[in-house]
Design an enzyme around this catalytic site. Structure first.
Site, mmCIF file in Angstrom:
data_model
loop_
_atom_site.group_PDB
_atom_site.id
_atom_site.type_symbol
_atom_site.label_atom_id
_atom_site.label_comp_id
_atom_site.label_asym_id
_atom_site.label_seq_id
_atom_site.Cartn_x
_atom_site.Cartn_y
_atom_site.Cartn_z
ATOM 1 N N SER A 99 1.187 116.780 66.238
ATOM 2 C CA SER A 99 2.169 115.699 66.062
ATOM 3 C C SER A 99 3.380 115.989 66.933
ATOM 4 O O SER A 99 3.754 117.155 67.123
ATOM 5 C CB SER A 99 2.623 115.637 64.601
ATOM 6 O OG SER A 99 3.781 114.823 64.490
ATOM 7 N N TYR B 232 5.452 119.237 56.856
ATOM 8 C CA TYR B 232 4.395 118.644 57.680
ATOM 9 C C TYR B 232 4.508 119.126 59.130
ATOM 10 O O TYR B 232 3.507 119.553 59.735
ATOM 11 C CB TYR B 232 4.506 117.119 57.610
ATOM 12 C CG TYR B 232 3.666 116.389 58.623
ATOM 13 C CD1 TYR B 232 2.294 116.230 58.432
ATOM 14 C CD2 TYR B 232 4.236 115.845 59.782
ATOM 15 C CE1 TYR B 232 1.518 115.550 59.362
ATOM 16 C CE2 TYR B 232 3.476 115.176 60.711
ATOM 17 C CZ TYR B 232 2.117 115.022 60.501
ATOM 18 O OH TYR B 232 1.347 114.357 61.430
#
Ligand code: NAP
Length: 250
Positions: free
Chosen positions: A141, A155
């Protein structure tokens, strides 16, 4: 003849979102695709049907990740359908948007179990299935490299760990001709981001503004980057972190 004709690919979390986009793209490129899912068998069957409707070949395998023995169970299921693998895409992942003040241990453990531990053990138990000259693509990401959403820190940390995994694994598997890379999407319109993009009045406009290209990304746009790395055109790229954020980090 596609560039992956004769090859077998496994895409985790291919029932929906980015994984589905990747599975469909690799299927169009000629790979026989193992469409992994967690809970949504019906959605995985839709992915398989879409690949077949485009002239490709696919099968679904269902295993809940983040549970003890998940990786061995996944490979047992895989072995019932195929003999060896050429392309592994570790895509299945979950989000965590609770700030450090509020996050509980259970959520922290769950996001690390699915996003980090599962890919690690899928590779550990899959290395004998992965043929020499194969490729592994881990879906990271953009948040691994920007603190623009600090509430998503746990995350983002999982994706940072996944990137170290890609880098170090590339050295371990490189002598077998196996390439390992991370692909890092920016904001992509999927179920995962629906609340952010569609659940607030200005979510979509804000997401568009983040990207240098002024738009929100699609699973197909990430899939094209993965397809490049999965193909022989990406033969000199390994141990890399590939930005697929549409210029969100610039
Ligand atoms: P999504 O739409 O929520 O889809 C997630 C996929 O992963 C589904 O196929 C789901 O399977 C599977 N999955 C989730 N948890 C699982 C579990 N415990 N066991 C087995 N399968 C599980 O997510 P997405 O937005 O496409 O994201 C895909 C990947 O891209 C993730 O790694 C995510 O972190 C990364 N990413 C997404 C964005 C974004 O903006 N969307 C941005 C950067 C990175 P079932 O539905 O069958 O359970």
């Amino acid at each position: 003849m596609g560039v992956l004709t004769g090859r077998t690919a496994l895409v985790t979390g291919a029932s929906r979102g980015i994984g589905r986009g990747i599975a469909e793209r690799l299927g169009r490129d000629g790979a026989r695709v193992a469409v992994h899912y967690g809970r949504n068998e019906a959605a995985a069957k839709e992915t398989v049907a879409a690949i077949e409707a485009a002239g490709g070949s696919a099968f679904a395998i269902g295993v809940e990740l983040g549970t003890p023995g998940d990786a061995e169970a996944l490979w047992e299921e895989f072995d019932r359908h195929a003999d060896g693998l050429d392309v592994l895409v570790n895509n299945a992942g979950i989000g965590s948007s609770r700030p450090i003040e509020e996050i509980r241990e259970e959520e922290y453990d769950a996001v690390f179990a699915v996003n980090v531990k599962a890919p690690f053990f899928i590779v550990k138990h899959g290395m004998t299935r992965l043929r020499d000259g194969g490729r592994i693509i881990n879906i990271s990401s953009g948040l691994a490299r920007t603190a623009v959403m600090p509430g998503n820190m746990a995350y983002a940390m999982t994706k940072g760990a996944l990137d170290v995994f890609s880098r170090d694994l590339s050295k371990i598997l490189g002598r077998r001709g196996i390439r390992v890379n991370s692909v890092a999407p920016g904001l992509i319109d999927t179920d995962n981001t629906a609340a952010l993009l569609h659940g607030t009045e200005d979510g979509w406009a804000q997401a568009e503004a983040i990207s240098a290209l002024g738009k929100v990304g699609t699973p197909a746009e990430v899939a094209d980057v993965v397809a490049f790395l999965a193909s022989d055109a990406g033969r000199w790229v390994t141990g890399s972190w590939v930005d697929a954020t549409g210029g969100s980090l610039t």
